[in-house]
Design a protein around this motif. Sequence first.
Motif, PDB file in Angstrom:
ATOM      1  N   ASN A 145       0.818  -1.209   0.000  1.00 25.95           N
ATOM      2  CA  ASN A 145       0.000   0.000   0.000  1.00 25.95           C
ATOM      3  C   ASN A 145       0.855   1.264   0.000  1.00 25.95           C
ATOM      4  N   LEU A 146       1.896   1.275   0.809  1.00 27.10           N
ATOM      5  CA  LEU A 146       2.761   2.447   0.894  1.00 27.10           C
ATOM      6  C   LEU A 146       3.495   2.697  -0.420  1.00 27.10           C
ATOM      7  N   CYS A 147       4.073   1.639  -0.990  1.00 26.78           N
ATOM      8  CA  CYS A 147       4.809   1.784  -2.251  1.00 26.78           C
ATOM      9  C   CYS A 147       3.892   2.193  -3.393  1.00 26.78           C
ATOM     10  N   LEU A 148       2.660   1.687  -3.367  1.00 26.95           N
ATOM     11  CA  LEU A 148       1.700   2.039  -4.402  1.00 26.95           C
ATOM     12  C   LEU A 148       1.363   3.526  -4.355  1.00 26.95           C
ATOM     13  N   CYS A 149       1.162   4.041  -3.154  1.00 26.25           N
ATOM     14  CA  CYS A 149       0.881   5.478  -3.008  1.00 26.25           C
ATOM     15  C   CYS A 149       2.045   6.323  -3.521  1.00 26.25           C
ATOM     16  N   LEU A 150       3.260   5.968  -3.120  1.00 25.02           N
ATOM     17  CA  LEU A 150       4.437   6.733  -3.542  1.00 25.02           C
ATOM     18  C   LEU A 150       4.672   6.607  -5.038  1.00 25.02           C
ATOM     19  N   LEU A 151       4.370   5.425  -5.591  1.00 26.71           N
ATOM     20  CA  LEU A 151       4.549   5.211  -7.029  1.00 26.71           C
ATOM     21  C   LEU A 151       3.671   6.157  -7.838  1.00 26.71           C
ATOM     22  N   VAL A 152       2.415   6.281  -7.434  1.00 31.19           N
ATOM     23  CA  VAL A 152       1.502   7.166  -8.162  1.00 31.19           C
ATOM     24  C   VAL A 152       1.891   8.631  -7.966  1.00 31.19           C
ATOM     25  N   ILE A 153       2.242   9.012  -6.738  1.00 28.97           N
ATOM     26  CA  ILE A 153       2.621  10.399  -6.470  1.00 28.97           C
ATOM     27  C   ILE A 153       3.847  10.816  -7.272  1.00 28.97           C
ATOM     28  N   ILE A 154       4.779   9.874  -7.471  1.00 33.29           N
ATOM     29  CA  ILE A 154       6.032  10.194  -8.176  1.00 33.29           C
ATOM     30  C   ILE A 154       5.906   9.985  -9.680  1.00 33.29           C
ATOM     31  N   ALA A 155       5.339   8.840 -10.081  1.00 37.28           N
ATOM     32  CA  ALA A 155       5.352   8.464 -11.503  1.00 37.28           C
ATOM     33  C   ALA A 155       4.337   9.224 -12.329  1.00 37.28           C
ATOM     34  N   LEU A 156       3.172   9.520 -11.779  1.00 32.82           N
ATOM     35  CA  LEU A 156       2.121  10.141 -12.580  1.00 32.82           C
ATOM     36  C   LEU A 156       2.516  11.517 -13.108  1.00 32.82           C
ATOM     37  N   PRO A 157       3.088  12.419 -12.281  1.00 34.66           N
ATOM     38  CA  PRO A 157       3.490  13.729 -12.824  1.00 34.66           C
ATOM     39  C   PRO A 157       4.598  13.617 -13.878  1.00 34.66           C
ATOM     40  N   ILE A 158       5.474  12.631 -13.699  1.00 37.07           N
ATOM     41  CA  ILE A 158       6.574  12.482 -14.641  1.00 37.07           C
ATOM     42  C   ILE A 158       6.076  12.000 -15.995  1.00 37.07           C
ATOM     43  N   ALA A 159       5.153  11.058 -15.993  1.00 30.66           N
ATOM     44  CA  ALA A 159       4.729  10.410 -17.233  1.00 30.66           C
ATOM     45  C   ALA A 159       3.563  11.093 -17.937  1.00 30.66           C
ATOM     46  N   THR A 160       2.835  11.946 -17.268  1.00 31.65           N
ATOM     47  CA  THR A 160       1.641  12.549 -17.868  1.00 31.65           C
ATOM     48  C   THR A 160       2.000  13.435 -19.062  1.00 31.65           C
ATOM     49  N   PRO A 161       1.381  13.186 -20.232  1.00 29.44           N
ATOM     50  CA  PRO A 161       1.625  14.040 -21.407  1.00 29.44           C
ATOM     51  C   PRO A 161       1.177  15.472 -21.154  1.00 29.44           C
ATOM     52  N   HIS A 162       1.718  16.378 -21.944  1.00 29.04           N
ATOM     53  CA  HIS A 162       1.444  17.806 -21.734  1.00 29.04           C
ATOM     54  C   HIS A 162      -0.038  18.127 -21.813  1.00 29.04           C
ATOM     55  N   GLU A 163      -0.760  17.463 -22.710  1.00 31.09           N
ATOM     56  CA  GLU A 163      -2.178  17.810 -22.899  1.00 31.09           C
ATOM     57  C   GLU A 163      -3.048  17.444 -21.704  1.00 31.09           C
ATOM     58  N   TYR A 164      -2.544  16.583 -20.839  1.00 30.67           N
ATOM     59  CA  TYR A 164      -3.312  16.199 -19.655  1.00 30.67           C
ATOM     60  C   TYR A 164      -2.826  16.873 -18.378  1.00 30.67           C
ATOM     61  N   ARG A 165      -1.793  17.706 -18.489  1.00 30.58           N
ATOM     62  CA  ARG A 165      -1.284  18.407 -17.311  1.00 30.58           C
ATOM     63  C   ARG A 165      -2.082  19.684 -17.078  1.00 30.58           C
ATOM     64  N   ASN A 166      -2.476  19.889 -15.845  1.00 34.23           N
ATOM     65  CA  ASN A 166      -3.309  21.044 -15.506  1.00 34.23           C
ATOM     66  C   ASN A 166      -2.496  22.130 -14.816  1.00 34.23           C
ATOM     67  N   THR A 167      -2.969  23.340 -14.942  1.00 40.03           N
ATOM     68  CA  THR A 167      -2.334  24.459 -14.254  1.00 40.03           C
ATOM     69  C   THR A 167      -2.720  24.446 -12.781  1.00 40.03           C
ATOM     70  N   ALA A 168      -1.970  25.184 -11.997  1.00 42.86           N
ATOM     71  CA  ALA A 168      -2.279  25.273 -10.562  1.00 42.86           C
ATOM     72  C   ALA A 168      -3.650  25.923 -10.349  1.00 42.86           C
ATOM     73  N   ILE A 169      -4.003  26.843 -11.233  1.00 45.05           N
ATOM     74  CA  ILE A 169      -5.309  27.501 -11.092  1.00 45.05           C
ATOM     75  C   ILE A 169      -6.432  26.480 -11.230  1.00 45.05           C
TER      76      ILE A 169
END
Length: 541
Positions: free
Chosen positions: A196-220
């Motif tokens: 469970n712990l590794c899964l949470c960290l995997l998503v928190i770390i890997a998702l921002p790195i791998a997400t294509p530009h068109e799916y990345r949202n602004t802070a707003i």
Amino acid sequence: MATRAPATSKLHLQHSEDEATLAKLGYKQELCREFTPLEVFALAFSYTGLLPGVASTLFYSIPNGGPVAMVWGWAIACPFIMCICLALSELASAAPTSGGLYYWTYSLASPRCRNFLSWIVGYANTIENITGVASINWACAIQITAAIGIASNESYVTTNEQLYGIYAALVLSQAVLVSLGTKVLARLQKPYMLVNLCLCLLVIIALPIATPHEYRNTAIFALGNFTNLDGWPSGFAFTLSLMAPLYTTGGYDASVHMSEEASNAAVAIPWAITGSIAMAAVLGFGINITIAFCMGTDLVGILSSPIGQPMAQILYNSLGQRMALGIWCLIISAMYMGASNGLLVGSRQTFAFARDGAIPFSRYLYRINGYTKTPVNTVWFDAACTLAIGLLAFVSTQAINAVFTIAISASYVSFITPIATRFAFKNNFKPGPFHLGKLSFPIAAIAVSGMVFMIIVFFFPSTPKTTAQEMNYTVVVLGGYMFLAVSWYYFPVYGGVHWFEGPISNVTSGIAGENGDGGEDSMKEKKEQREAEFYVSVADV
């Protein structure tokens, strides 16, 4: 050997102290104390099933506020959740028994109403645990079909019959697993927590790195966009979205029901409750922020995805088919682990309730298997009830979805009562090693008032314009169940009002031990051997 002897002696001493504490509470040690404090914490954290829970409840947060509800709803809900955990932890430290909530209620309430209140809490706690297992397994079955959808490039469509078949296979396999010995179950908890712990960290770390530009949202957008798709006024829609964090982190009493199998329970149990929720609060906030930044802006498209699960579609968009499928399989595994632990703790609560003769077939349920030294009968009883609840899927989607909110609302009924009775009635409550001092009352007041409010919210339908088919059946199913519990209590001649007198001491009378004795002698002798109050402090041991 010489270096291990002191540790072994210390462990035996601790177990002796735990057994003495349990005896002061009126019970003989019957289960094996194999859970270390770390393993109790691991059980509580893995039962939370953080990422699987977040994935399963995006249906509540995305249409009722979008990113604002996901991020800030989580942040607002967590302090309230922690108040509940602190209030329960203080009670758990003072009286560490598997009966937990209904035991505390009986001990703290007025003699005029404690039998009834204890009965209601016991039955609410029982249905909470059973519906909790049912809801996790139903969500797990849906996640499995979503995995098939990812693997088939979104072309797979499931039926209720197929879902129920998967659901039944999950429940039956978990019943086999939970029927094993306490030592085996205890040793599984660290791997469960690690996954469970590794899964949470995997998503928190890997998702921002791998997400294509068109799916990345602004802070707003990620931190400030409020999207209301279901039609409720914005304020109430945001309130409905709180069901997501409340459901995800639910089951705060999980470790309580392992009190008679845990070492140094008076300290380990309260710290497992508060520590696991604190970790879940921090990681959950990180997960929701990550999703908000990486899910794109087409929220309607995510909700109506052919895969059938918003989180699965988000992973598919960001990571591609193979990586998304790999992480999704880990999510399914973590959910399976959480459901297994749910069945484990639920079986211990049922065992404790049967030990006090409060439920039908108590003489058969209050038995310890001579081989595994665990209450196998209650494991399969809870599993059978879980299978029966799953049949609601053939009534309607809304009926089976009501199981999700029943697990929370029933738990709140069983949480509110002992917390409130501590302050509402005159009693001799004495805190254990974990206590809040002067903060006890304000924390309890926040917890109780918040739970009362949220129970009412749980009864509302998902949209303001609804039909009989689409209504929220939580109030019907939970109300019907509680009506049956009250009717059974007041039933003429045979009802609980005529024979139920709260927890039964088995220290000096027949118990369900290795010979499988159902404890009937203990039940018959209770009126003669027990006085009304037996709430004691762990500090007195």
